[in-house]
Design an enzyme around this catalytic site. Structure first.
Site, PDB file in Angstrom:
ATOM      1  N   MET A 269       0.847  -1.189   0.000  1.00  0.00           N
ATOM      2  CA  MET A 269       0.000   0.000   0.000  1.00  0.00           C
ATOM      3  C   MET A 269       0.882   1.238   0.000  1.00  0.00           C
ATOM      4  O   MET A 269       1.382   1.688   1.035  1.00  0.00           O
ATOM      5  CB  MET A 269      -0.940  -0.011   1.205  1.00  0.00           C
ATOM      6  N   ASP A 270       1.047   1.773  -1.200  1.00  0.00           N
ATOM      7  CA  ASP A 270       1.973   2.883  -1.403  1.00  0.00           C
ATOM      8  C   ASP A 270       1.438   4.172  -0.784  1.00  0.00           C
ATOM      9  O   ASP A 270       0.279   4.543  -0.992  1.00  0.00           O
ATOM     10  CB  ASP A 270       2.193   3.077  -2.905  1.00  0.00           C
ATOM     11  N   ALA A 271       2.294   4.851  -0.021  1.00  0.00           N
ATOM     12  CA  ALA A 271       1.991   6.190   0.530  1.00  0.00           C
ATOM     13  C   ALA A 271       0.653   6.245   1.249  1.00  0.00           C
ATOM     14  O   ALA A 271      -0.006   7.284   1.270  1.00  0.00           O
ATOM     15  CB  ALA A 271       2.030   7.229  -0.591  1.00  0.00           C
TER      16      ALA A 271
END
Length: 614
Positions: A269-271
């Protein structure tokens, strides 16, 4: 209706009520819950579902993740073949079948073959960085979440990798490209996605907002509904979603379902820490963000019990650990404090700060694990070192990395000042010397760093350019003028393989020494990601910790000389039990005299165990 599905529906409604409690326009929690269940395809398998098992580890010591771009390796055509393709296109009007006259095949096929031929015995998982069509940031400005970038290959290529390796993919959940159809519809004021983006009044107080960039937060956009100011946490080509609109959440559940159907089992889960925005706050790590992660976990683990959520939160250590929740949020968190602390240790010759941090880290509960890495496609983050390294120590680290050819990326503070955010440098170059300058111990120092990371509590992620010993790419840096490009080299796979087959080449030495460590690691029960870990106290030049398998049968004492001088080790200080037979795993030698004093060469690593090949 199955009892499990009904319990899930009730849980989702409770979570939705918490997330949207302050949003006056959102009140249909049962309807949203049903839409989420439908998007995940759970109605069709209601009677097959069972309640997820709590505190279950979906990993073992055999799990090693290779981190790579889809095109980190390219099979390039010979110059004559390229010229023939160009001539054919000009004379007869046909186009190159691969869409690039410079490539002999799609890079995802090249990657699969390299994994199979060179890595399969030690790598069982692969993280392919964003493989979707994109407009900037090497993939993290996604144009279309449902497609594979044609220049890389297609879904069949992704499926082929997922059949033989546990596949990790990015869920770029905070923002998308300003060139996406959704943002086009936002500008038009109609169509899918027209209401997906977060806007704010430019006069609003955003002084508390925490960001990793120096560009203006808001982007002025002319739309069919007048001038709008769109929130851009990262860049003006990366426009932030508005999760106060439940349709955005539902859309991402459709995307997750698509990825599951194509073999993805690990979701990065990016950023995600920036996901929820409330004016007047930092807009970072808000409780609604945590609840969204818990909600997505509820859906994912019902749909695919062995799937894993990994949160990517490049923030101070305490805030990062909060994403474990009570073993009900992320399965794994990126261990962001490890890279700056470990590099600092090896260039200063003192493990003081690394040891302090180690002793403060709580053991991960069963069902959760640290995701350990020491190099990535990004830089060495400095925010995770806040409160762990003193300012002078950080300044020395930064200046040392700059002297080794590194660059420094900045972030904006609320007072208008800029502050170092990350160091951009290849790990091999970062460890070419100490604060005194480059020296002859670069290779041993580099291998020592991996020997430490591979033995620590957690799941190891190895960046492909560390596995290959890739140096700073100054040509790419000059071409893109983007600091992170320095550590995003693209290899001609044939040139790479020549280097890997040459015993005198540094790339060969790095590749085979790291693989040798991986072969040992994957056979040791005491290296299970959740096996017990205790820090040893051996002074500042010897860094050590003890691992014990969960059945308590195997112990491994991991000891490292992190200095450029030989260091004595009295085995009596390690407290090896005399009734056991002890072996050093890396050298394969048996230790018969437990009273002896060993002399460790600079950057030598020891893995001393009472059991072989457990």
């Amino acid at each position: 209706m199955s009892d499990v599905l009904e319990q899930l529906r009730q849980r989702l409604e409770t979570q939705l009520e918490f997330i949207y409690r302050d949003i006056a326009t959102v009140s249909d929690y049962p309807g949203i819950a049903e839409a989420l269940i439908s998007a995940m395809g759970l109605n069709e398998k209601a009677y097959e579902m069972s309640e997820p098992v709590a505190y279950q580890n979906h990993w073992s010591q055999q799990d090693v993740v290779l981190i790579t771009y889809g095109d980190s390796l390219e099979k390039r055509r010979s110059r004559s073949s390229q010229q023939a393709c160009l001539s054919g296109e000009q004379e007869y009007g046909f186009s190159d079948m691969d869409g690039d006259v410079g490539l002999a095949e799609k890079p995802l096929k090249t990657l699969k073959r390299f994994l199979d031929e060179r890595c399969k015995e030690v790598i069982n998982s692969v993280h392919i960085l964003p493989f979707y069509p994109y407009s900037s940031d090497d993939g993290f400005a996604v144009i279309n979440y449902s497609a594979v970038n044609e220049s890389l290959g297609g879904w069949p290529d992704i499926n082929a990798i997922a059949e033989d390796y546990r596949l990790m993919a990015d869920l770029v959940i905070n923002h998308c490209s300003s060139r996406s159809i959704w943002f086009d519809n936002f500008i038009k004021g109609e169509g899918p996605g027209h209401d997906f983006f977060f806007t704010a009044d430019p006069e609003a107080d955003t002084s508390k907002v925490v960001r990793p960039r120096t560009s203006p937060l808001l982007k002025e956009v002319e739309t069919a509904n007048g001038t709008q100011h769109v929130w851009c946490t990262f860049s003006h080509d990366q426009v932030d979603f508005d999760f106060t609109n439940p349709k955005v959440l539902i859309e991402f559940v459709w995307i997750i379902r698509l990825y599951l159907d194509n073999g993805v089992r690990l979701f990065r889960m990016d950023a995600v820490a920036f996901l929820w925005k409330i004016l007047g706050t930092s807009c970072l790590n808000l409780e609604e963000t945590h609840e969204v992660v818990r909600l997505l976990r509820s859906l994912i683990e019902h749909a695919q019990p062995d799937a894993v959520i990994i949160t990517e939160t490049n923030i101070p250590n305490r805030e990062n650990l909060a994403y474990f929740g009570n073993a009900n949020e992320a399965h794994c968190v990126y261990n962001f404090s490890l890279p700056p602390l470990l590099v600092n240790t090896l260039v200063t010759g003192s493990c003081h700060y690394l040891k302090q941090w180690m002793m403060s880290m709580p053991p991960a509960q069963h069902g959760t694990a640290y995701f350990n890495f020491i190099a990535s496609h990004d830089g060495i983050g400095l925010r995770p070192a806040e409160g762990l390294l003193e300012d002078q120590e950080l300044n020395t680290l930064i200046s040392t990395m700059q002297s080794f050819g590194g660059r420094v990326s900045m972030r904006a503070l609320d007072d208008g000042q800029n502050k170092p955010y990350e160091i951009n440098i290849s790990l091999f170059d970062a460890l070419q010397g100490t604060t005194k300058g480059p020296d002859r111990w670069a290779l041993d120092r580099f291998i020592c760093a991996h020997a430490i990371m591979l033995a620590l509590e957690g799941i190891p992620g190895v960046y492909i350019h560390s596995l290959l010993g890739t140096r700073n790419d100054y040509d790419k840096l000059k071409h893109t003028n983007h600091n992170r490009s320095i550590n995003r080299h693209r290899w001609d796979v044939e040139a790479l393989e020549e280097s890997l087959d040459d015993p005198l080449n540094d790339h060969h030495k790095v590749f085979h020494r790291i693989k040798a460590l991986l072969k040992i690691r994957t056979r040791q029960q005491a290296f299970h990601p959740n096996a017990t870990q205790f820090t040893l106290h051996l002074g500042d030049q010897l860094f050590g910790f003890w691992r014990q398998s969960m059945d308590r049968r195997q112990s491994i004492f991991c000891i490292y000389n992190i200095s450029d001088e030989p260091q004595p080790l009295a085995l009596s200080e390690v407290n090896l039990i005399g009734l056991d037979r002890w072996h050093e795993l890396i050298s394969g030698e048996e230790i018969t005299d437990l009273a002896q004093e060993m002399m460790l060469a600079p950057y030598q690593a020891l893995w001393i165990t009472n059991m072989l090949d457990s």
